[in-house]
Write a protein that holds these residues in place. Structure first.
Motif, PDB file in Angstrom:
ATOM      1  N   GLU A 234      -4.509  -0.063  -3.281  1.00  0.00           N
ATOM      2  CA  GLU A 234      -3.312   0.767  -3.404  1.00  0.00           C
ATOM      3  C   GLU A 234      -2.680   0.597  -4.781  1.00  0.00           C
ATOM      4  OE1 GLU A 234       0.489   1.902  -0.685  1.00  0.00           O
ATOM      5  OE2 GLU A 234       0.216  -0.238  -1.054  1.00  0.00           O
TER       6      GLU A 234
ATOM      7  N   THR B 143       2.739   6.685  -4.335  1.00  0.00           N
ATOM      8  CA  THR B 143       1.743   5.688  -3.955  1.00  0.00           C
ATOM      9  C   THR B 143       0.420   6.432  -3.899  1.00  0.00           C
ATOM     10  OG1 THR B 143       2.047   6.040  -1.584  1.00  0.00           O
ATOM     11  CG2 THR B 143       3.420   4.380  -2.621  1.00  0.00           C
TER      12      THR B 143
ATOM     13  N   LYS C 215       6.944  -3.068  -3.468  1.00  0.00           N
ATOM     14  CA  LYS C 215       5.923  -3.368  -2.454  1.00  0.00           C
ATOM     15  C   LYS C 215       5.024  -4.533  -2.880  1.00  0.00           C
ATOM     16  CE  LYS C 215       3.856   0.139  -0.530  1.00  0.00           C
ATOM     17  NZ  LYS C 215       3.119   1.424  -0.344  1.00  0.00           N
TER      18      LYS C 215
ATOM     19  N   ILE D 281       0.698   2.224  -7.435  1.00  0.00           N
ATOM     20  CA  ILE D 281       1.964   2.955  -7.449  1.00  0.00           C
ATOM     21  C   ILE D 281       2.248   3.455  -8.853  1.00  0.00           C
ATOM     22  CG2 ILE D 281       2.986   1.706  -5.513  1.00  0.00           C
ATOM     23  CD1 ILE D 281       4.520   0.000  -7.504  1.00  0.00           C
TER      24      ILE D 281
ATOM     25  N   ARG E  57       9.230  -3.307   3.483  1.00  0.00           N
ATOM     26  CA  ARG E  57       8.931  -2.942   2.099  1.00  0.00           C
ATOM     27  C   ARG E  57       9.948  -3.611   1.193  1.00  0.00           C
ATOM     28  NH1 ARG E  57       4.600  -1.945   3.538  1.00  0.00           N
ATOM     29  NH2 ARG E  57       3.458   0.037   3.493  1.00  0.00           N
TER      30      ARG E  57
ATOM     31  N   TYR F 234       8.279   8.935  -7.773  1.00  0.00           N
ATOM     32  CA  TYR F 234       7.586   7.743  -7.281  1.00  0.00           C
ATOM     33  C   TYR F 234       6.405   8.186  -6.427  1.00  0.00           C
ATOM     34  CZ  TYR F 234       6.694   3.740  -4.174  1.00  0.00           C
ATOM     35  OH  TYR F 234       6.101   2.739  -3.454  1.00  0.00           O
TER      36      TYR F 234
ATOM     37  N   ARG G 133      -0.783  -1.938  -9.512  1.00  0.00           N
ATOM     38  CA  ARG G 133      -1.714  -1.869  -8.396  1.00  0.00           C
ATOM     39  C   ARG G 133      -1.841  -3.246  -7.776  1.00  0.00           C
ATOM     40  NH1 ARG G 133      -7.583  -1.248 -11.536  1.00  0.00           N
ATOM     41  NH2 ARG G 133      -7.604  -3.371 -12.416  1.00  0.00           N
TER      42      ARG G 133
END
Length: 530
Positions: free
Chosen positions: A497, A462, A446, A499, A428, A460, A491
């Motif tokens: 995914e 995800t 990431k 964040i 990461r 934080y 994103r």
């Protein structure tokens, strides 16, 4: 002439080192027990050398107008208000490795003492009794020793135990398999497995939010029947009342404690039990250790007061006066990058790679890498166990490889730092830069771009990139009474995914975090503190 006050009992050899370096010394070894008197005179000194008796509080530091450095002869800095000292620009130093051997030896001695009931047998024999059949002991040879924590002290205990022909297993989430193999111990990824297998369990880890009460009543119940427990690390790691009950019931065969949740310990649930050995925090109490830490702290404080050199500082990087203005903002950025990674990483770290891109790569990278590594490790080993100077060594002891890379400027930012953390399961990254206002910013997590200024308290997450998440998260925080200061999103691709990194006005506690994790879009949620 710089003037240092020694307010605790310290080897007189330290006094001579100060004098040899041109530092005036006021040796008042009992002053630490009189906070009012200490507060009255602390303003007269440039340095304060202490052990554990002196409590350096924010209230005391209010009167410390001239104080530049506090030197703790030993590793633990629980008795120093680090934030208060930092706010006043006072450097806090310790001597992290001066008593490792001594503490490890005491743990081994306590293990022998409880295995053979030596203190009780001694008291009985000296009382004129001859109770040979009463004191049936247990051999060490061939038994399994379980180490909870296998850092500097734990690794020394492991080597001694292996020499005693014991089998050693270790639970330390940040001990790599390579390092475990090098030490000759079996690394276990599950603490419960260690507790079920070990005949002797000994703790060697700092007390942090993550490790407090690590041996709870529930976990003590999972220990092997007839096992013995040794704690020479820190009070508060073990539920002492639960240990007492386990001893009374016969689930545990014995326990040996050198540290207690409340010290000085004048009463405790463990006191008075036949199968318990207790000592008054003697882990570092040998002539050699006391001499070592005293000499080290005197040398370090003298170097700082007379030459401006900083070593083994808890709250300051090792930099020269000329480098400081250039390095300061980048050091702050590296601290934030390391702190972020340390708080979100849950698996054992194998390696870290730090990319210095653009003009930052032309600076002295050692304090930057040390700052980043220290803040990465602090959530894992505690503030007293790692600092700017010792961070690379602590990382090596845990088998963590550190690589630095300098790269020419590229991308949208002329200069930035990227940290890549590789664990046994994944890699990461997090990157940041310094904006024109001189403040650090997170610019990528990431591989996902965003822009977020670090704040003291952050959240934080995800999450899946689905409509309604921002509203659901905001509503949940509102219901929890948590005010949002900043909100950054990113994103990888539409519907993939995403964040979120939020600055909030108060710490997100465990209950609030659990509520946030219950949102259907959330994959992971972490409360961050900087």
């Amino acid at each position: 002439m710089a003037k240092v006050l020694i307010s605790d009992k310290l080897s007189k050899a330290a006094i001579q080192i100060f004098k040899d370096n041109g530092v005036e010394v006021d040796f008042q070894p009992d002053l630490g027990k009189d906070p009012a008197k200490l507060k009255e005179i602390i303003g007269n000194y440039d340095g304060l050398a202490i052990r554990s008796a002196t409590k350096v509080t924010a209230d005391l530091l209010e009167n410390a107008g001239n104080l530049k450095v506090i030197g703790r002869a030993g590793i633990g800095v629980d008795n120093v208000d680090i934030p208060a000292a930092s706010a006043k620009g006072i450097v806090v130093m310790n001597t992290p490795f001066g008593n490792s051997i001594t503490t490890a030896e005491h743990a081994i001695a306590m293990m022998f003492a409880v295995a053979r009931q030596i203190p009780a047998a001694d008291a009985s024999t000296q009382a004129g009794k001859w109770e040979k059949s009463r004191f049936m002991g247990s051999e060490i040879t061939g038994k399994t020793l379980g180490l909870i924590g296998c850092g500097n002290i734990g690794s020394v205990v492991a080597s001694r135990a292996l020499g005693l022909k014991m089998k050693v297993v270790a639970f330390d989430p940040f001990l790599s398999h390579d390092r475990a193999q090098e030490l000759g111990v079996e690394k276990l990824d599950d603490l419960d497995e260690l507790l079920a297998r070990a005949d002797f369990v000994t703790l060697h880890l700092p007390k942090t939010e993550k490790t407090a009460n690590i041996l709870s009543a529930e976990r003590i119940a999972k220990m092997k029947k007839g096992a013995r427990l040794v704690n020479c690390a820190r009070g508060g790691l073990v539920d002492e009342a639960a240990v007492a009950e386990a001893l009374k019931s016969g689930h545990l065969a014995g326990a040996a404690f050198d540290v207690f949740d409340v010290e000085p310990a004048t009463e405790n649930p463990l006191f008075g039990l036949d199968n318990v050995v207790c000592t008054p925090h003697l882990g570092a109490s040998t002539t050699e250790a006391q001499e070592n830490v005293a000499l080290q702290v005197a040398e370090q404080m003298s170097d700082y007061l007379m030459r401006g050199a900083i070593s083994n500082a808890i709250n300051a990087p090792s930099v020269t006066a000329e480098e400081a203005p250039l390095l300061k903002p980048w050091i702050e950025l590296c601290e934030k990058l390391g702190g972020f990674a340390g708080q979100v990483t849950e698996n054992p770290i194998q390696s870290i790679e730090i990319e210095y891109v653009g003009h930052v790569g032309e600076l002295n990278l050692k304090p930057l890498t040390s700052a980043l590594t220290a803040c990465l490790l602090i959530p894992l080993v505690g503030e007293g166990g790692v600092n700017m100077v010792s961070a690379p060594l602590v990382a090596r002891e845990r088998g963590i490889r550190i690589a630095e890379t300098r790269k020419d400027a590229q991308g949208a930012f002329g200069s930035y730092v990227r940290l890549v953390v590789t664990t046994e399961k994944q890699s990461r990254s997090v990157a940041g830069t310094i904006y024109s206002d001189g403040k650090p910013r997170f610019i990528q997590i990431k591989g996902i771009n965003l822009e977020a200024e670090p704040t003291p308290f952050m959240l934080y997450t995800t999450n899946t990139d689905t409509p309604g998440y921002i509203g659901a998260l905001g509503t949940t925080l509102g219901e929890l009474g948590i005010n949002i200061a900043t909100f950054a999103l990113g994103r990888s691709a539409k519907g993939d995914e995403a964040i979120a990194l939020l600055g909030v006005d108060e710490k997100v506690d465990a209950a609030a975090l659990k509520r946030i994790e219950s949102l259907p879009q959330v994959r992971q949620a972490k409360a961050l503190n900087f």
